[in-house]
Design a protein around this motif. Structure first.
Motif, mmCIF file in Angstrom:
data_model
loop_
_atom_site.group_PDB
_atom_site.id
_atom_site.type_symbol
_atom_site.label_atom_id
_atom_site.label_comp_id
_atom_site.label_asym_id
_atom_site.label_seq_id
_atom_site.Cartn_x
_atom_site.Cartn_y
_atom_site.Cartn_z
ATOM 1 N N TRP A 77 0.840 -1.205 0.000
ATOM 2 C CA TRP A 77 0.000 0.000 0.000
ATOM 3 C C TRP A 77 0.870 1.249 0.000
ATOM 4 C CZ3 TRP A 77 -3.362 -1.780 4.746
ATOM 5 C CH2 TRP A 77 -4.214 -2.818 4.345
ATOM 6 N N VAL A 80 2.461 1.859 -3.461
ATOM 7 C CA VAL A 80 1.507 2.449 -4.403
ATOM 8 C C VAL A 80 1.248 3.905 -4.063
ATOM 9 C CG1 VAL A 80 -0.910 2.399 -5.167
ATOM 10 C CG2 VAL A 80 0.395 0.263 -4.993
ATOM 11 N N SER A 81 0.971 4.181 -2.798
ATOM 12 C CA SER A 81 0.609 5.532 -2.369
ATOM 13 C C SER A 81 1.760 6.513 -2.548
ATOM 14 C CB SER A 81 0.178 5.507 -0.900
ATOM 15 O OG SER A 81 -0.897 4.619 -0.692
ATOM 16 N N VAL A 93 -11.412 3.808 -4.668
ATOM 17 C CA VAL A 93 -11.223 2.553 -3.943
ATOM 18 C C VAL A 93 -12.519 1.754 -3.989
ATOM 19 C CG1 VAL A 93 -10.795 1.502 -1.681
ATOM 20 C CG2 VAL A 93 -9.448 3.484 -2.425
ATOM 21 N N ALA A 100 -9.887 -2.814 2.218
ATOM 22 C CA ALA A 100 -10.064 -1.621 1.402
ATOM 23 C C ALA A 100 -10.097 -0.383 2.287
ATOM 24 C CB ALA A 100 -11.337 -1.723 0.577
ATOM 25 N N PHE A 103 -6.441 0.357 2.986
ATOM 26 C CA PHE A 103 -5.755 0.880 1.811
ATOM 27 C C PHE A 103 -6.135 2.352 1.614
ATOM 28 C CE2 PHE A 103 -4.314 -0.713 -2.683
ATOM 29 C CZ PHE A 103 -3.344 0.280 -2.723
ATOM 30 N N THR A 143 -8.313 1.109 -7.063
ATOM 31 C CA THR A 143 -7.844 -0.062 -6.327
ATOM 32 C C THR A 143 -8.990 -1.039 -6.120
ATOM 33 O OG1 THR A 143 -8.321 0.596 -4.022
ATOM 34 C CG2 THR A 143 -6.341 1.515 -5.048
ATOM 35 N N THR A 145 -9.608 -4.963 -4.150
ATOM 36 C CA THR A 145 -9.098 -6.103 -3.392
ATOM 37 C C THR A 145 -9.590 -7.372 -4.072
ATOM 38 O OG1 THR A 145 -9.313 -4.776 -1.378
ATOM 39 C CG2 THR A 145 -8.882 -7.130 -1.102
ATOM 40 N N VAL A 174 -4.972 -1.059 -9.872
ATOM 41 C CA VAL A 174 -4.144 -1.594 -8.787
ATOM 42 C C VAL A 174 -4.927 -2.685 -8.059
ATOM 43 C CG1 VAL A 174 -2.962 -1.065 -6.618
ATOM 44 C CG2 VAL A 174 -2.920 0.588 -8.505
ATOM 45 N N ASP A 176 -5.030 -5.317 -4.951
ATOM 46 C CA ASP A 176 -4.533 -5.863 -3.688
ATOM 47 C C ASP A 176 -4.804 -7.367 -3.743
ATOM 48 O OD1 ASP A 176 -4.232 -6.853 -1.100
ATOM 49 O OD2 ASP A 176 -4.990 -5.039 -0.148
#
Length: 391
Positions: A77, A80-81, A93, A100, A103, A143, A145, A174, A176
């Motif tokens: 995380w 990415v951030s 998200v 989530a 994240f 993002t 998950t 992205v 997860d």
């Protein structure tokens, strides 16, 4: 201690069937006990290089860039951030559970403007809602998950990526995938996924401690063309990209000491996954078959799955609501007495109403171990005993 005694010690432990860490093979444990080795040695560099190449192979990618860094999956995380999002850029998200939420928190720490689309408990975000959101504003990345460990919900990442390519092709996708890599199929290149972040201790069948992230060349380009400095030191790709390229070329380089023994263990597991008697495709099928078996057995006993349908149910884990009149203290401790270790609830809104079973890796692909038989038998006996105490 001799190898025979070690093997006896390894096989005498309780059966670990939480959704990570998972049971690992003896070969992986032996590799983790490798004699101390310099992280700058040519022998280690070649092993690290193999790990980079094999990680790419598991995700069906030809040119994506793996980052193998000491840390938990959570470090993904931060990567990415820090590297892909600049302050005040928008991030969408898709929220299917606990992870989530986390994240999103991480992204906000780095200055992102975060919007969330929340699914109902046990469900996934509708593609139509994703499309509407993507049309409403420009998002740097989205993002999702793949498997939310708190609910055992499986999101259709291929379909999510298709929506993004259709509506907002510049937006980075992205995933997860901490609880899905090597137990769920991920075609990174073919599906247009830009980042897959995961960790060593779940489907990849290695002890905890290795953060694994794979970035597409599109994601690397986005990082290289950012207009502001990366707002992290340890998670900065400016530090790590030269290290990964050097090791893939079988040449050691240094920024921070890698977890040498864990890399040896990861190499042993990757070799088993990619070169063992069970192919990747057979591995995915085995996870689906075992998942159906566990879920069917549990439902026949009176448990109910947290995911709202089979289509959104993960194949590497199962989340089950307790039957009426049964609580966690009736089930989890009794399973433990039978040497079966499961996980309690995690999602805040249903935390005391359910529990979780992991079925990944060697527990699934090596039926001779009898792990799944033991889980189902223990669950049957446990519920019977619990009901008898309430009669």
């Amino acid at each position: 201690m001799t190898a025979t005694k070690q093997r006896l010690c390894f096989t005498a432990s309780r059966l670990l069937v939480i959704p990570g860490p998972i049971e690992v093979t003896d070969e992986v444990l032996y590799a983790n006990a490798h004699p101390s080795m310099s992280h700058m040695s040519p022998d280690f560099a070649s092993v690290f290089g193999d790990c980079i190449r094999l990680t790419r192979q598991i995700l069906y990618s030809k040119d994506a860039q793996p980052f193998l860094i000491a840390g938990s999956g959570t470090l993904g995380w931060d990567q990415v951030s820090a590297n892909l999002v600049e302050p005040d850029e928008n991030v969408l998200v898709l929220n299917c559970g606990y992870f989530a939420d986390s994240f999103a928190d991480c992204l906000q720490v780095y200055g992102a403007n975060v919007d969330q689309l929340r699914a109902e408990v046990g469900g996934t975000v509708k593609e139509s809602d994703i499309e509407v959101a993507l049309k409403s504003k420009k998002y740097k990345l989205i993002t999702v998950t793949h498997v939310d460990t708190s609910t055992a919900v499986l999101s259709d990442i291929k379909s999510v990526a298709e929506v993004v390519r259709k509506v907002s092709p510049d937006t980075l996708v992205v995933v997860d995938a901490v609880c899905s890599v090597a137990s769920e199929e991920i075609q990174m290149d073919a599906w247009g996924i830009d980042v897959v972040l995961t960790a060593s201790q779940k489907g990849l069948g290695t002890p905890p401690g290795l953060s694994i992230l794979v970035a597409s060349q599109k994601a690397i380009s986005a990082y290289e063309n950012r207009s502001t400095p990366v707002r992290s030191y340890y998670a900065s790709w400016k530090k790590w990209l030269p290290i990964m390229k050097a090791y893939e070329g079988n040449s050691a380089a240094y920024f921070a000491t890698p977890p040498v023994n864990l890399i040896y263990a990861y190499h042993a597991s990757l070799s088993q996954i990619t070169q063992g008697p069970v192919s990747l495709e057979e591995r995915f099928k085995a996870h689906k078959d075992v998942s159906r078996r566990v879920k069917k057995a549990a439902e026949e006993l009176g448990f109910k799955g947290v995911p709202l349908s089979e289509e959104v149910s993960a194949n590497g884990m199962t989340a089950l609501y307790f039957p009426t009149g049964i609580v966690a203290s009736d089930i989890v401790p009794r399973l433990l007495k039978r040497d079966v270790v499961v996980a309690g609830g995690l999602h805040s809104s249903i935390k005391d109403k359910y529990f979780r079973i992991g079925h990944m890796g060697t527990t699934v692909v090596d039926p001779k171990r009898g792990d799944i038989d033991k889980v189902i038998s223990a669950l049957t006996e446990t519920l019977k005993e619990a009901n008898a105490t309430k009669a």
